[in-house]
Structure formats: C-alpha cells, structure tokens
Design a protein around this motif. Structure first.
Motif, PDB file in Angstrom:
ATOM      1  N   ARG A  80       0.811  -1.211   0.000  1.00 26.59           N
ATOM      2  CA  ARG A  80       0.000   0.000   0.000  1.00 26.59           C
ATOM      3  C   ARG A  80       0.849   1.268   0.000  1.00 26.59           C
ATOM      4  O   ARG A  80       0.329   2.384  -0.028  1.00 26.59           O
ATOM      5  CB  ARG A  80      -0.945  -0.022   1.220  1.00 26.59           C
ATOM      6  N   GLY A 109      -4.484  -5.608   5.779  1.00 26.24           N
ATOM      7  CA  GLY A 109      -5.884  -5.955   5.677  1.00 26.24           C
ATOM      8  C   GLY A 109      -6.709  -5.136   6.659  1.00 26.24           C
ATOM      9  O   GLY A 109      -6.140  -4.382   7.456  1.00 26.24           O
ATOM     10  N   VAL A 111      -8.426  -6.416   3.300  1.00 25.67           N
ATOM     11  CA  VAL A 111      -7.999  -6.032   1.956  1.00 25.67           C
ATOM     12  C   VAL A 111      -9.043  -5.181   1.244  1.00 25.67           C
ATOM     13  O   VAL A 111      -8.705  -4.174   0.616  1.00 25.67           O
ATOM     14  CB  VAL A 111      -7.648  -7.298   1.132  1.00 25.67           C
ATOM     15  N   GLU A 112     -10.302  -5.556   1.327  1.00 22.84           N
ATOM     16  CA  GLU A 112     -11.330  -4.790   0.621  1.00 22.84           C
ATOM     17  C   GLU A 112     -11.423  -3.364   1.155  1.00 22.84           C
ATOM     18  O   GLU A 112     -11.610  -2.418   0.395  1.00 22.84           O
ATOM     19  CB  GLU A 112     -12.690  -5.489   0.727  1.00 22.84           C
ATOM     20  N   PHE A 115      -7.474  -1.595   0.799  1.00 23.91           N
ATOM     21  CA  PHE A 115      -6.978  -1.476  -0.576  1.00 23.91           C
ATOM     22  C   PHE A 115      -8.105  -1.148  -1.548  1.00 23.91           C
ATOM     23  O   PHE A 115      -8.021  -0.197  -2.320  1.00 23.91           O
ATOM     24  CB  PHE A 115      -6.278  -2.771  -1.007  1.00 23.91           C
ATOM     25  N   GLY A 116      -9.154  -1.940  -1.520  1.00 24.45           N
ATOM     26  CA  GLY A 116     -10.237  -1.766  -2.478  1.00 24.45           C
ATOM     27  C   GLY A 116     -10.919  -0.424  -2.377  1.00 24.45           C
ATOM     28  O   GLY A 116     -11.370   0.131  -3.389  1.00 24.45           O
ATOM     29  N   THR A 122      -6.637  -5.848  -5.066  1.00 21.92           N
ATOM     30  CA  THR A 122      -7.036  -6.633  -3.904  1.00 21.92           C
ATOM     31  C   THR A 122      -6.693  -8.114  -4.053  1.00 21.92           C
ATOM     32  O   THR A 122      -6.979  -8.893  -3.145  1.00 21.92           O
ATOM     33  CB  THR A 122      -8.559  -6.507  -3.667  1.00 21.92           C
TER      34      THR A 122
END
Length: 290
Positions: A80, A109, A111-112, A115-116, A122
């Motif tokens: 990230r 995390g 992750v969604e 990151f998402g 992801t």
C-alpha cells in the motif's frame, strides 16, 4: 525475552501527544518497545467515525519522548506504500531515534477496506508480489547505495537515497502472517523476525504452546544461521504469577519478544486509560507476586 506494548493508530491513539505519553510511560516502566498499527480505515463499518493518525508521525512523537524504547509498526502493508517514500520515512525515524527502529511488514488488511476502497489491487497474489519486491527495494534504499531496478511492479533508475539508515546494514525487518499458512513464514525466514497471528488465536489472544513450537520449527527449517526474533503477543492477566506461567512456556517454545496487546474485539483496544494503566504496571517479567 523482551517486552513491548502494542497500540492501534486510531481512537485515542490517533493523537501524537497521547502516543508520546504512552511511550514515555512505557520507557519509565521498563518496557523494551512500542509498536503501532499501520491502517488507513481498518474495518470501515466497525471503525467508522474514529480518527486515525499516520503511524510514522505518531512514532516520531514517541521517539522524541524517549531515549531507549525500540519503535516500529506492526505491521506496515508495503504493497500500500510507495517504497521510496517508505524508505525515507523509516530512515528519518531511525536517524531521529538514534537507531531504534524495527520495521514490521506484512500483507495488510482488511484487503477490501484498506486497498479496495482506494482503487488499489485486492488480489492477494499481487499484494504478496508487491510486498516481496518492495522489501527488496527497501533493503537496497536503506544501504545508501545507488539503486537500479526493473521489476514486475516497480521500476527505479539511478536513485541513491541518503542518508542511509543509522542501523547497519539496515533496521531489523520483522514479517507478519497467519500460522499455519506456510508462505508468510517462509518470507519471514528470509528476514530478521516473524510476527505471527494464528487462525485460532487472533490479535490479543494468547496462542497455544504447541502451535508456537510448530511455527518455530518450520521457520528455522527455512532459515540460515543467524539471530532471529519470534514475536508473540496477547493480553496477560493481572496476576503476576499467572502472567509468568502463561509466558514462560512460550519462551521455552522459542518466543523472544512478548507484545502486550488488548483484545481486538474488546472495548479497551483504542482507549488510553486501560492501556496506560497496564503500561504503568510494567512488563510481566518485572512484576513480582504480591
């Protein structure tokens, strides 16, 4: 065994002055380290409305408030971050603290959410590739030597980042992951330490001794000779004798650090008062029976 305090970078601990207060208290009480989470939103539903602090700013405040305490993140999701910027942050803190940084790295995390939410990849395979390539770049950046790199995810042309880190050849790198997943443990074996969570013992829960023995054995099978840290954590009981009885078998199984944590599912996770109260009691090894 060494002993550290673990706090998130949200809630009460989003304030750098609060983190500096905890760090000073930890050093005064005889703890060896202070480690901070590295999250942007964490769990958006659970943490919605909570303030978050940048971990490197929080650790800067901790460094200025202490002279002995080891400092770092548990853990930074390298995928990230831009490795060149992360290298600068770590090297700057290592200089400011006089070489007290420990760098914790991992996949990151949820992750969604982490990151998402920001349009980042992801796919765990992609994140793992970026983690490994990013760690390699950090190692080279921290050397102070010229870096040229043509990789799958990063490209670098004729870059020298100075100053190099105070610690040589670099700050210790500890790698996180969930046991019994093998791949993160093999990654950790290539560096300086492992910071495992367990599928049956999440953040704040004390792992089973047999699981720790299995993990330590597996990591050492995949590691060459040299110093290596095994960092376990959880919430110890208030009774000093019970705390000793809990930690001693883990040390015998190979743990070298105990990281004092609040339960992630508890109300005290990001509140100053209960954390400070526990910090001021001192690490388990220094707590004598009443």
């Amino acid at each position: 065994m060494r002993f550290s305090v673990n706090i998130p970078n949200f809630g009460d601990f989003a304030d750098a002055r609060t983190v500096a207060r905890v760090a000073a208290a930890a050093e005064q009480a005889g703890w060896d380290g202070l480690f901070i989470w590295d999250h942007v939103v964490h769990d958006k539903q659970q943490r919605r409305g909570k303030p978050f602090g940048d971990p490197w700013m929080l650790l800067t405040a901790a460094a200025l408030a202490t002279s002995r305490l080891r400092l770092g993140t548990l853990v930074t999701p390298v995928a990230r971050r831009r490795p060149e910027q992360l290298a600068r942050q770590v090297a700057t803190l290592d200089s400011l603290s006089g070489g007290r940084v420990i760098f914790g790295a991992g996949l990151g995390g949820p992750v969604e959410d982490e990151f998402g939410s920001f349009g980042e990849p992801t796919d765990p395979v992609v994140l793992a590739e970026r983690l490994d390539e990013g760690l390699d770049l950090l190692n080279r950046y921290w050397s102070g030597e010229t870096v040229d790199h043509e990789g799958k995810h990063y490209r670098v042309r004729d870059v020298t980042l100075l100053p190099a880190t105070v610690q040589r050849p670099r700050p210790p790198v500890w790698v996180g992951g969930f046991w019994p997943h093998r791949r993160p443990m093999r990654r950790a074996a290539r560096w300086d330490g492992v910071v495992p969570l367990f599928t049956n013992a999440r953040h704040g829960q004390v792992p089973a001794v047999d699981d720790v023995r299995d993990l330590v054995s597996y990591v050492h099978e995949h590691r060459e000779d040299g110093p290596f840290e095994v960092v376990l954590g959880g919430a110890t009981p208030g009774d000093p004798g019970a705390a000793h009885d809990l930690i001693a078998p883990l040390a015998e199984a190979g743990a070298t650090w105990w990281d004092e944590r609040q339960l992630q599912t508890g109300d005290d996770l990001d509140r100053l008062a209960p954390v400070l109260r526990r910090v001021e009691q001192g690490p388990p090894a220094q707590r004598s029976p009443e």
